[in-house]
Scaffold this motif. Structure first.
Motif, PDB file in Angstrom:
ATOM      1  N   ILE A   1       0.832  -1.204   0.000  1.00  0.00           N
ATOM      2  CA  ILE A   1       0.000   0.000   0.000  1.00  0.00           C
ATOM      3  C   ILE A   1       0.867   1.255   0.000  1.00  0.00           C
ATOM      4  O   ILE A   1       0.580   2.234  -0.711  1.00  0.00           O
ATOM      5  N   GLU A   2       1.961   1.239   0.766  1.00  0.00           N
ATOM      6  CA  GLU A   2       2.847   2.398   0.824  1.00  0.00           C
ATOM      7  C   GLU A   2       3.495   2.674  -0.529  1.00  0.00           C
ATOM      8  O   GLU A   2       3.589   3.839  -0.976  1.00  0.00           O
TER       9      GLU A   2
ATOM     10  N   GLN B   1       0.888   4.135  -2.914  1.00  0.00           N
ATOM     11  CA  GLN B   1       0.614   5.536  -2.610  1.00  0.00           C
ATOM     12  C   GLN B   1       1.742   6.430  -3.115  1.00  0.00           C
ATOM     13  O   GLN B   1       1.489   7.511  -3.665  1.00  0.00           O
TER      14      GLN B   1
ATOM     15  N   ASP C   1      -4.916   2.599  -3.364  1.00  0.00           N
ATOM     16  CA  ASP C   1      -4.464   1.631  -2.373  1.00  0.00           C
ATOM     17  C   ASP C   1      -4.819   0.210  -2.789  1.00  0.00           C
ATOM     18  O   ASP C   1      -4.034  -0.720  -2.591  1.00  0.00           O
TER      19      ASP C   1
END
Length: 633
Positions: free
Chosen positions: A385-386, A389, A395
């Motif tokens: 997810i990081e 982003q 996401d």
């Protein structure tokens, strides 16, 4: 008879178990849907009833506890939670495993009992719902089916409308029967609504006395002889307020081996009709008397009719073996859901073209390849997810599973919007491991295909999901075994797409008949790009004969030499439609035909997938598509 009943039960219950899994995954997205909750409850209830008749105690136990859970959920006694869905998936998985074991021949008395951990999970979830539900879970399973409790208890409401709000308080208490559950399990919601509109109250309930054992057995026998309304018809509200019945399409289950035998007979019939037609054409070359000509004319008409009917028989038989790929696709949403959760990623699986039909053997053989590709997409392709982003992506990643028919083939794609594959990294890894030479796979397209090399993985450390360099090799081997091809397209930072192309029907091969020396060979049409005429003298590059075709300089190889036969003069060439096109020289092209292929099992030969018979009865060697795509080496 008992074995036949058990087999029928397993087939039907497996279908219900698959539906349960689909419903549970849909419920995760629509937790307020009472239609889905009722569907899950009815499925478990149906499996439990049939399993009890077959004396499958572990299946009955799992279904009983899960049924109680969904009874509470669908009557709003409890809210749908992630924990409830997880434990229901565990229970449905256990039931499916039990049914699969029965399908593989395991004796019912050898099935393992329900794991204590699963029972504890179900009990724990029910304990959180309330004291009444917990008491129901603690009740023995046998009490659910052994006898009906007395209805003389005055606390049971007799004239209250059927609604979740009015029945939730006394629902599922010890010593009482949930009549709403029974009504909803047997009658569609539209009929219940119609009954409430007409009467305002549920049907009256008369006290039921305990029946004697002979009477109970007789009643059960009568019920089993009557068709299930849910399977034979749907009740729909008509304009006059009365429900009318719409019959469903009849179906019949037939063993797969019987269909295979029928297909082989149909194929041989077509071959016999074709051979008879070829012999008739040769017979017409001889001079005939007047009476003989009349008989020959009648014979010609009879042969045409026989050829038409045998071809229709073959097409109808083939149609019975066709199955929608949705039967295969429906097994993947749960796999993606659980694997994404284990990896800490958010992933949406989108399925398209589930109605596309293909040979059942293809459907059965594609499970492992698709599992490997989906795991590869989740582990290698989809970022955390990081990372998503930071790259400006949503996401939740998207993995699409698509299928469609194209020119006698079925195409299946697995695509993701992840990080993509780095061709330079693949090339460097393959050279480092000694899998290719330093000057091989120069183009990015060729470098991406290196992912299929055995032992190649770009992951630094192997995990339980991937990283050992064997998965994609298995994928390619399985696909090519069924005369298919697989290709990778990827854009760094945007995603990767795996594309599998397989023939829709495996036993009949559209072929081009060519002669390689003195041998008649069938080249699958899927590997034939076009036929060209070769000159007397070919150009040579580094000692390899080449021919310039449509602006491309293609290497030329002798088909007879490739197969190990003595070479003869070859004036025609077949341009092979492979990732690296080349030309196979042949002596003669004798036409095209749809041949029934029989695989070589006792004497496997390099480059030969099987044998067939031509219309004249000659033996034809069918070339292996994977062998052709690999350059005939």
């Amino acid at each position: 008879m008992q074995d036949d009943m058990l087999q029928d039960f397993v087939v039907e219950a497996l279908d219900l178990a698959a539906q349960v899994e689909d419903h549970l995954l849909a419920l995760e997205l629509q937790p307020d849907s009472h239609d889905i909750l009722n569907a899950v409850f009815r499925a478990f209830h149906t499996i439990k009833g049939s399993a009890g008749f077959m004396n499958l105690t572990s299946v009955v136990a799992a279904c009983h506890l899960t049924e109680n859970l969904f009874d509470a959920l669908r009557t709003d006694t409890a809210a749908v939670t992630q924990q409830a869905i997880d434990v229901a998936l565990e229970a449905s998985g256990f039931v499916a495993d039990q049914l699969a074991a029965l399908a593989e021949g395991v004796s019912p008395d050898q099935l393992p009992a329900m794991p204590a951990a699963l029972e504890d999970l179900l009990t724990e979830v029910m304990a959180g719902i309330g004291q009444g539900a917990a008491a129901a879970v603690a009740a023995p399973v046998a009490a659910d089916v052994a006898s009906l409790p007395s209805l003389s208890n005055p606390s049971l409401p007799q004239s209250t409308p059927l609604s979740a709000a009015t029945v939730s308080s006394p629902h599922n208490l010890p010593g009482q029967i949930d009549w709403q559950a029974y009504y909803e399990a047997l009658l569609p919601a539209s009929v219940l609504a119609s009954m409430l509109d007409d009467f305002g109250t549920p049907p009256s309930v008369e006290p039921v006395q305990q029946a004697s054992e002979p009477e109970r057995r007789s009643a059960q026998s009568d019920r089993r002889e009557q068709p299930d309304r849910r399977e034979t018809a749907d009740a729909l509200p008509a304009t006059d307020g009365q429900p009318h019945i719409v019959a469903k399409e009849d179906s019949l289950r037939v063993r797969a081996d019987k269909l295979d035998a029928l297909l082989e007979v149909a194929g041989e019939s077509v071959q016999a009709a074709n051979q008879a037609g070829a012999l008739f054409e040769k017979l017409m070359l001889f001079k005939q008397e007047d009476e003989a000509m009349l008989l020959m004319s009648a014979l010609a008409e009879t042969l045409q009719r026989a050829a038409r009917y045998t071809s229709e028989l073959q097409r109808a038989t083939l149609a019975t073996r066709m199955q929608p790929v949705g039967r295969l696709f429906q097994r993947f949403p749960r796999l993606v859901r659980e694997l994404a959760r284990d990896l800490g990623k958010q992933v949406e699986l989108v399925i398209e073209g589930a109605e596309t039909e293909v040979d059942r053997i293809v459907v059965d053989s594609l499970y492992d390849p698709l599992v490997h590709m989906l795991r590869n997409s989740l582990d290698h392709g989809v970022e955390s997810i990081e990372q998503r982003q930071a790259a400006g992506k949503p996401d939740k990643a998207r993995i699409s599973l698509r299928a469609w028919q194209e020119a006698g083939n079925v195409v299946i794609e697995v695509a993701d919007d992840g990080a993509g594959m780095d061709p330079e990294r693949l090339r460097h890894k393959a050279v480092t491991l000694g899998l290719i030479g330093a000057h091989a796979a120069t183009s990015d397209e060729d470098a991406l295909q290196l992912a299929f090399l055995p032992g190649l993985s770009t992951k630094a450390q192997a995990s339980s999901v991937s990283g050992r360099g064997v998965g994609m090799d298995v994928v390619k081997t399985t696909v090519e075994k069924h005369r298919g091809t697989i290709h990778i397209e990827s854009t760094l930072g945007q995603g990767t797409c795996f594309s599998i192309r397989l023939p829709i029907e495996l036993s009949i091969v559209p072929t081009m008949l060519v002669s390689a020396g003195e041998v008649l060979v069938g080249m699958p049409m899927s590997a034939v790009e076009r036929v060209i005429e070769l000159p007397d003298e070919l150009m040579s590059v580094s000692g390899q004969p080449v021919f310039r075709d449509q602006g491309r300089t293609l290497p030329v190889r002798s088909l007879a030499t490739v197969l190990g036969y003595p070479a003869r003069e070859e004036r025609l060439g077949i341009v092979v439609a492979s990732p690296k096109p080349y030309i196979l020289g042949v002596c003669l092209v004798e036409g095209t035909a749809d041949l029934v292929i029989k695989p070589l099992t006792a004497m496997p030969a390099r480059g030969i997938a099987g044998t067939a018979r031509s219309a004249e009865g000659s033996l034809v060697l069918i070339l292996d598509v994977a062998f052709l795509l690999a350059g005939g080496r």
